[in-house]
Design a protein around this motif. Structure first.
Motif, PDB file in Angstrom:
ATOM      1  N   LEU A   6      14.086   2.403 -14.337  1.00  0.00           N
ATOM      2  CA  LEU A   6      13.902   2.197 -12.753  1.00  0.00           C
ATOM      3  C   LEU A   6      15.264   2.193 -12.118  1.00  0.00           C
ATOM      4  O   LEU A   6      15.533   2.629 -11.090  1.00  0.00           O
ATOM      5  CB  LEU A   6      12.783   1.253 -12.123  1.00  0.00           C
ATOM      6  CG  LEU A   6      11.476   1.671 -12.511  1.00  0.00           C
ATOM      7  CD1 LEU A   6      10.682   0.396 -12.204  1.00  0.00           C
ATOM      8  CD2 LEU A   6      11.052   2.929 -11.951  1.00  0.00           C
ATOM      9  N   THR A   7      15.964   1.039 -12.675  1.00  0.00           N
ATOM     10  CA  THR A   7      17.328   0.848 -12.106  1.00  0.00           C
ATOM     11  C   THR A   7      18.483   1.937 -12.117  1.00  0.00           C
ATOM     12  O   THR A   7      19.087   2.382 -11.427  1.00  0.00           O
ATOM     13  CB  THR A   7      17.985  -0.408 -12.705  1.00  0.00           C
ATOM     14  OG1 THR A   7      17.248  -1.610 -12.685  1.00  0.00           O
ATOM     15  CG2 THR A   7      19.560  -0.824 -12.365  1.00  0.00           C
ATOM     16  N   LEU A   8      18.325   2.527 -13.363  1.00  0.00           N
ATOM     17  CA  LEU A   8      19.324   3.618 -13.738  1.00  0.00           C
ATOM     18  C   LEU A   8      18.802   4.893 -12.758  1.00  0.00           C
ATOM     19  O   LEU A   8      19.567   5.570 -11.938  1.00  0.00           O
ATOM     20  CB  LEU A   8      19.242   4.039 -15.136  1.00  0.00           C
ATOM     21  CG  LEU A   8      19.759   3.256 -16.243  1.00  0.00           C
ATOM     22  CD1 LEU A   8      19.818   3.843 -17.472  1.00  0.00           C
ATOM     23  CD2 LEU A   8      21.189   3.124 -15.787  1.00  0.00           C
ATOM     24  N   THR A   9      17.508   5.213 -12.712  1.00  0.00           N
ATOM     25  CA  THR A   9      16.848   6.383 -12.188  1.00  0.00           C
ATOM     26  C   THR A   9      17.187   5.952 -10.489  1.00  0.00           C
ATOM     27  O   THR A   9      17.783   7.062  -9.571  1.00  0.00           O
ATOM     28  CB  THR A   9      15.297   6.354 -12.126  1.00  0.00           C
ATOM     29  OG1 THR A   9      15.133   6.584 -13.677  1.00  0.00           O
ATOM     30  CG2 THR A   9      14.760   7.817 -11.407  1.00  0.00           C
ATOM     31  N   GLY A  10      16.938   5.010  -9.790  1.00  0.00           N
ATOM     32  CA  GLY A  10      17.317   4.622  -8.394  1.00  0.00           C
ATOM     33  C   GLY A  10      18.712   4.992  -8.224  1.00  0.00           C
ATOM     34  O   GLY A  10      18.877   5.515  -7.124  1.00  0.00           O
ATOM     35  N   ASN A  11      19.500   4.046  -8.793  1.00  0.00           N
ATOM     36  CA  ASN A  11      21.065   4.104  -8.593  1.00  0.00           C
ATOM     37  C   ASN A  11      21.451   5.402  -8.860  1.00  0.00           C
ATOM     38  O   ASN A  11      22.454   5.906  -7.979  1.00  0.00           O
ATOM     39  CB  ASN A  11      21.684   3.033  -9.228  1.00  0.00           C
ATOM     40  CG  ASN A  11      21.300   1.608  -8.556  1.00  0.00           C
ATOM     41  OD1 ASN A  11      22.042   1.208  -7.834  1.00  0.00           O
ATOM     42  ND2 ASN A  11      20.486   0.874  -9.403  1.00  0.00           N
TER      43      ASN A  11
END
Length: 324
Positions: free
Chosen positions: A38-43
Motif C-alpha cells: 500500500l505504501t508503494l502503491t500510494g506514493n
C-alpha cells in the motif's frame, strides 16, 4: 591489539517482535507485506500524478514529492528484511548490510524532519506573507532547499556509522528490533557505549526537537495571523489550507514525543510494546500520507479524478466498439 581487529561478529540476527507466537508469524508477515504494498502503491501514484499533471507543479507539491520519495525509500529500507524473516525464516543480516541499513534509517529519518519543516515554512509564508509567496517560495527555491536538505542530512548519520562500525562486537549478535538502528547495534559492542551513545542522543534531539520547534513557531505564527482576519469564512479557509500538513506533521511528531516523554516520566514499555509503537509511527505515516493528500488537497483530488476518467472512458469506448 586495535579494537577494530577484535570484532568476531560477522552477522546480526533481527528478532522482530520477540514475544510473537510462531502461529501468528504468517499473519504478521502478510500484514507487513500489505503495508509495504500500500505504501508503494500510494506514493508511486502521487509521483505519477505529479509527473503527468503540470497543474501540480507548485512549491507545496514539490515538497510532497520529496516526502513521497523519502517514504518509499524508508519503507524499502526496513520492511523487506523483516518480511523475509517471518516468511522465509531469514532473520540474519550481514555485518556490513546492517550498518548500511542503519545509515539509511537515520538518514531518511533526518530528511523527513527537514521535509516537514519545509511544509511548515510553505504554509507560514503563504498565510503570514501572502503577497511575497510567489517571490520567496518559487519552484526553483524549493528545489534548491530540497537538494540542500538531501545533502546536509547525510552528514550526521554518516558520522554515526563511521564511529560505530569499528567498535569491537564480540558478544551477542541479536538485535531486539525489526531493523538495524544505532541503539540496537551499539548496545552489542564490547566497550563503554557512553562515548558513542551520548552524541547519537544529542543528534536525535537536535533533529527531532529542533525541527519540531521550527514547525511549532511557524504554526503559532499562522494561528496569530489567522486570528487577525476579521472574516470568519476567511479564517476557516486559511486554516483549511494547513489541514493536510498538520495531519501529516501530527502523525510524525506526536507518537515520537509520546515515547520520549513516557520514558522520561518513568513509564516502562515491554520490548514487544516498544517495538510495536516504533513500527507504528515509522511505517503507518508513509502508508497513510498519500490518502491524506488525495482526500484533503483539492488539486490532488482533481488530478486523480481526471486520471481515473482517462482510464475509464477509453475502456467504455472499446466495449462500445466491440458490441457494435
Amino acid at each position: 591489539m586495535p579494537e577494530f581487529n577484535r570484532s568476531t561478529v560477522t552477522e546480526f540476527i533481527l528478532t522482530g517482535f520477540p514475544g510473537l507466537h510462531p502461529e501468528y508469524q504468517g499473519l504478521v508477515s502478510a500484514i507487513l507485506f500489505l503495508v509495504y504494498l500500500l505504501t508503494l502503491t500510494g506514493n508511486v501514484t502521487i509521483l505519477f500524478l505529479f509527473a503527468t499533471n503540470r497543474s501540480l507543479h507548485k512549491p507545496m507539491y514539490y515538497i510532497i514529492l520529496n516526502l513521497c520519495t523519502c517514504d518509499i525509500l524508508f519503507s524499502t529500507t526496513t520492511l523487506p528484511k523483516i518480511i523475509s524473516k517471518y516468511w522465509f525464516n531469514s532473520g540474519t543480516i550481514s555485518f556490513t548490510a546492517c550498518f548500511v541499513q542503519m545509515y539509511f534509517v537515520h538518514y531518511l529519518g533526518t530528511m523527513n524532519s527537514i521535509i516537514l519543516f519545509l511544509m511548515a515554512l510553505d504554509r507560514y509564508v503563504a498565510i503570514c506573507h501572502p503577497l511575497s509567496y510567489s517571490i520567496v517560495l518559487k519552484n526553483s527555491t524549493i528545489l534548491i532547499l530540497s537538494i540542500t536538505g538531501w545533502i546536509v542530512a547525510k552528514a550526521a548519520p554518516l558520522m554515526l556509522v563511521i564511529r560505530a562500525y569499528p567498535l569491537p562486537y564480540c558478544a551477542s549478535n541479536i538485535i531486539n528490533h525489526c531493523f538495524c538502528d544505532h541503539i540496537g547495534i551499539t548496545t552489542l559492542a564490547c566497550t563503554d557505549r557512553a562515548l558513542y551513545g551520548f552524541p547519537a542522543l544529542v543528534f536525535a534531539m537536535l533533529v527531532l526537537l529542533g525541527s519540531l520547534a521550527c514547525v511549532m513557531f511557524s504554526y503559532c505564527s499562522i494561528i496569530v495571523a489567522v486570528l487577525k482576519i476579521a472574516n470568519l469564512q476567511g479564517r476557516i479557509k486559511s486554516l483549511s489550507t494547513c489541514s493536510t500538513q498538520l495531519i501529516i506533521i501530527s502523525l510524525y511528531y506526536l507518537p515520537r514525543c509520546f515515547v520520549y516523554l513516557a520514558s522520561n516520566v518513568g513509564i516502562q514499555f515491554s520490548a514487544d510494546m516498544r517495538i510495536v509503537i516504533i513500527m507504528l509511527y515509522s511505517l503507518l505515516p508513509p502508508m497513510i500520507n498519500p490518502l491524506i493528500y488525495c482526500l484533503r488537497a483539492k488539486d490532488m483530488r482533481e488530478s486523480l479524478w481526471k486520471q481515473f476518467n482517462r482510464c475509464i472512458i477509453p475502456q467504455k469506448a472499446n466495449v462500445s466498439s466491440i458490441s457494435s
